[in-house]
Design a protein around this motif. Sequence first.
Motif, PDB file in Angstrom:
ATOM      1  N   ALA A 203       1.419   0.367   2.899  1.00  0.00           N
ATOM      2  CA  ALA A 203       0.685  -0.252   1.805  1.00  0.00           C
ATOM      3  C   ALA A 203       1.066   0.422   0.498  1.00  0.00           C
ATOM      4  CB  ALA A 203      -0.820  -0.136   2.054  1.00  0.00           C
ATOM      5  N   ILE A 204       1.018  -0.361  -0.568  1.00  0.00           N
ATOM      6  CA  ILE A 204       1.264   0.145  -1.924  1.00  0.00           C
ATOM      7  C   ILE A 204      -0.023  -0.003  -2.715  1.00  0.00           C
ATOM      8  CG2 ILE A 204       2.594  -0.134  -4.055  1.00  0.00           C
ATOM      9  CD1 ILE A 204       4.831  -1.360  -2.330  1.00  0.00           C
ATOM     10  N   ASP A 205      -0.564   1.114  -3.169  1.00  0.00           N
ATOM     11  CA  ASP A 205      -1.833   1.115  -3.897  1.00  0.00           C
ATOM     12  C   ASP A 205      -2.904   0.317  -3.161  1.00  0.00           C
ATOM     13  OD1 ASP A 205      -0.736   2.698  -5.863  1.00  0.00           O
ATOM     14  OD2 ASP A 205      -0.324   1.045  -7.247  1.00  0.00           O
ATOM     15  N   GLN A 262       2.778   4.520  -8.584  1.00  0.00           N
ATOM     16  CA  GLN A 262       2.336   3.839  -7.373  1.00  0.00           C
ATOM     17  C   GLN A 262       2.311   4.787  -6.175  1.00  0.00           C
ATOM     18  OE1 GLN A 262       4.942   0.316  -7.155  1.00  0.00           O
ATOM     19  NE2 GLN A 262       3.183  -0.917  -7.771  1.00  0.00           N
ATOM     20  N   GLU A 263       1.353   4.558  -5.285  1.00  0.00           N
ATOM     21  CA  GLU A 263       1.235   5.363  -4.073  1.00  0.00           C
ATOM     22  C   GLU A 263       1.627   4.515  -2.864  1.00  0.00           C
ATOM     23  OE1 GLU A 263      -1.932   8.516  -2.417  1.00  0.00           O
ATOM     24  OE2 GLU A 263      -2.646   6.436  -2.320  1.00  0.00           O
ATOM     25  N   LEU A 264       2.530   5.043  -2.063  1.00  0.00           N
ATOM     26  CA  LEU A 264       2.993   4.392  -0.845  1.00  0.00           C
ATOM     27  C   LEU A 264       2.398   5.127   0.348  1.00  0.00           C
ATOM     28  CD1 LEU A 264       4.958   2.295   0.475  1.00  0.00           C
ATOM     29  CD2 LEU A 264       6.684   4.114   0.442  1.00  0.00           C
ATOM     30  N   VAL A 265       1.662   4.404   1.178  1.00  0.00           N
ATOM     31  CA  VAL A 265       1.068   4.973   2.379  1.00  0.00           C
ATOM     32  C   VAL A 265       1.711   4.296   3.589  1.00  0.00           C
ATOM     33  CG1 VAL A 265      -1.038   5.351   3.712  1.00  0.00           C
ATOM     34  CG2 VAL A 265      -1.098   5.473   1.211  1.00  0.00           C
ATOM     35  N   SER A 266       2.304   5.093   4.462  1.00  0.00           N
ATOM     36  CA  SER A 266       3.020   4.595   5.625  1.00  0.00           C
ATOM     37  C   SER A 266       2.337   5.142   6.870  1.00  0.00           C
ATOM     38  CB  SER A 266       4.484   5.064   5.595  1.00  0.00           C
ATOM     39  OG  SER A 266       5.056   4.865   4.312  1.00  0.00           O
ATOM     40  N   ARG A 267       2.098   4.293   7.863  1.00  0.00           N
ATOM     41  CA  ARG A 267       1.337   4.762   9.023  1.00  0.00           C
ATOM     42  C   ARG A 267       1.863   4.137  10.303  1.00  0.00           C
ATOM     43  NH1 ARG A 267      -1.853   0.915  10.987  1.00  0.00           N
ATOM     44  NH2 ARG A 267      -2.260  -0.913   9.681  1.00  0.00           N
ATOM     45  N   ILE A 268       1.663   4.844  11.402  1.00  0.00           N
ATOM     46  CA  ILE A 268       1.941   4.332  12.735  1.00  0.00           C
ATOM     47  C   ILE A 268       0.794   4.760  13.642  1.00  0.00           C
ATOM     48  CG2 ILE A 268       3.488   4.372  14.732  1.00  0.00           C
ATOM     49  CD1 ILE A 268       5.816   4.841  12.865  1.00  0.00           C
ATOM     50  N   GLU A 269       0.324   3.829  14.425  1.00  0.00           N
ATOM     51  CA  GLU A 269      -0.770   4.049  15.357  1.00  0.00           C
ATOM     52  C   GLU A 269      -0.515   5.264  16.257  1.00  0.00           C
ATOM     53  OE1 GLU A 269      -2.713   1.578  19.160  1.00  0.00           O
ATOM     54  OE2 GLU A 269      -1.042   0.748  18.004  1.00  0.00           O
ATOM     55  N   GLY A 270      -1.486   6.151  16.331  1.00  0.00           N
ATOM     56  CA  GLY A 270      -1.390   7.299  17.210  1.00  0.00           C
ATOM     57  C   GLY A 270      -0.598   8.465  16.653  1.00  0.00           C
ATOM     58  N   ILE A 271       0.012   8.285  15.473  1.00  0.00           N
ATOM     59  CA  ILE A 271       0.804   9.366  14.869  1.00  0.00           C
ATOM     60  C   ILE A 271       0.153   9.852  13.585  1.00  0.00           C
ATOM     61  CG2 ILE A 271       3.058  10.065  13.975  1.00  0.00           C
ATOM     62  CD1 ILE A 271       4.319   7.880  15.705  1.00  0.00           C
ATOM     63  N   ARG A 275       1.910   9.854   2.795  1.00  0.00           N
ATOM     64  CA  ARG A 275       1.304   9.420   1.535  1.00  0.00           C
ATOM     65  C   ARG A 275       2.129  10.016   0.396  1.00  0.00           C
ATOM     66  NH1 ARG A 275      -3.947   7.384   0.323  1.00  0.00           N
ATOM     67  NH2 ARG A 275      -4.425   7.493   2.578  1.00  0.00           N
ATOM     68  N   HIS A 276       2.797   9.164  -0.381  1.00  0.00           N
ATOM     69  CA  HIS A 276       3.671   9.633  -1.449  1.00  0.00           C
ATOM     70  C   HIS A 276       3.433   8.833  -2.734  1.00  0.00           C
ATOM     71  CE1 HIS A 276       5.752  10.987   2.224  1.00  0.00           C
ATOM     72  NE2 HIS A 276       6.056  12.025   1.474  1.00  0.00           N
ATOM     73  N   ARG A 277       3.488   9.563  -3.849  1.00  0.00           N
ATOM     74  CA  ARG A 277       3.359   8.918  -5.161  1.00  0.00           C
ATOM     75  C   ARG A 277       4.725   8.971  -5.858  1.00  0.00           C
ATOM     76  NH1 ARG A 277      -0.755   7.082  -7.683  1.00  0.00           N
ATOM     77  NH2 ARG A 277      -2.205   8.134  -6.265  1.00  0.00           N
ATOM     78  N   PHE A 278       5.060   7.850  -6.496  1.00  0.00           N
ATOM     79  CA  PHE A 278       6.363   7.749  -7.173  1.00  0.00           C
ATOM     80  C   PHE A 278       6.174   8.007  -8.657  1.00  0.00           C
ATOM     81  CE2 PHE A 278       6.946   5.813  -3.170  1.00  0.00           C
ATOM     82  CZ  PHE A 278       8.267   6.033  -2.851  1.00  0.00           C
ATOM     83  N   VAL A 279       7.087   8.789  -9.217  1.00  0.00           N
ATOM     84  CA  VAL A 279       6.989   9.182 -10.606  1.00  0.00           C
ATOM     85  C   VAL A 279       8.293   8.888 -11.332  1.00  0.00           C
ATOM     86  CG1 VAL A 279       5.263  10.961 -10.148  1.00  0.00           C
ATOM     87  CG2 VAL A 279       7.676  11.552 -10.087  1.00  0.00           C
ATOM     88  N   ALA A 280       8.177   8.583 -12.591  1.00  0.00           N
ATOM     89  CA  ALA A 280       9.357   8.299 -13.406  1.00  0.00           C
ATOM     90  C   ALA A 280      10.154   9.576 -13.615  1.00  0.00           C
ATOM     91  CB  ALA A 280       8.939   7.713 -14.748  1.00  0.00           C
TER      92      ALA A 280
END
Length: 284
Positions: A203-205, A262-271, A275-280
Motif C-alpha cells: 500500500a502507498i499512504d 510517500q510511505e510504502l508498506v509491503s507485507r506478506i502473511e505470516g512474515i 515500511r519505507h518513506r521516499f524522500v527527494a
Amino acid sequence: MRIAIVAGPLALIADGLAVDVEKASDGLFGPSPQDIYERWDAFMSWAAAAALPPGDPFEAADLGSPAPVPRQVLAIGLNYRDHAAESGYEVPAHEPPVFTKFSSCIIGARGEITLPPGGHTDWEVELVAVLGRRAYQVPVETALSYVAGYAVGQDISERTLQMAATPPQFSLGKSLPGFGPIGPALVTLDEFDDPNDLEIGCAIDGEQVQLSRTSELIFSVPVLVSRLSASIPLLPGDVIFTGTPSGVGLGRSPQRWLSDGQELVSRIEGIGELRHRFVAPKAV
C-alpha cells in the motif's frame, strides 16, 4: 523460527523479544547471518534444543535485512499472470525470466529511500526466499529443503533508467541505493500452514495497490530453486526475489510513480511488513 538482525547482531525473535544468537550460543555462532547460512543444519539443531535466555525489547526501526550480504541475488520477472498481462508480455511458458539485483541495494525493514532525480520510481512487492544450503541440480521434490526461510522483499525499480537502453538494463535500474529492502525477519518454513500459499500485498499512504497470493506464482519457489540450480550453484545466504503480482505503477493507466513523502508498506502473511518513506534527493 524468526531470525532477524536487530541493531546489528543476529537475533532470534521469541514472544516479540530479541535473543542475541552469539551470546545465547556462547559464541558457537557469530553475529552475522552468513555464519548460520553456512552452517544451517548445525544452527537449526542448536536452536531446536537451546534453552534460550530472556530476550530484549527492540524497535522495528532497528530491523536490518536478514540476508544483508548475499553472494548472489537472483530475481524473477513476469512470475504472476496478471503482472505479465499488465506489462504487455506473454506468460513465460517454459523457463522463468531471470535478472539480478546488486547486493549493495539491500536495506532493512524500515527507513527512508532517496528518489533519483528525474526518474520514475516503481514498487514491486515480492516473496524473498533465502538459501540455507548449497543447491546444485536439485529436483523439484526436494528443492524446499534447501531454503532457509522466507522474507518480505521490495524490488523497487527506476523505470527511466531501466528502459534507457535496448534491451532494458534491468539490473542497473533495480539496484539503486535502498532499492532492495528485505525483512522484517527470516521466517523458517515450518512456521507456515502452507509455505506455497501466502497473502502478499503493498500500500502507498494507506491505499492498497497490490494484493495477491503466492499460490498464484507461475513458477513456485520449489520450481525456481530447481530451475536456477540446474544452471548455477545456489549458495548459502543467496537471495531469490520471486516476482511481483499486478498493480505496479508501470502497468497503470495513467502510469504512476512514487513521490517525495510517500510511505510504502509491503507485507506478506505470516512474515510481517516493510515500511519505507521516499524522500527527494538533497540539493547539491
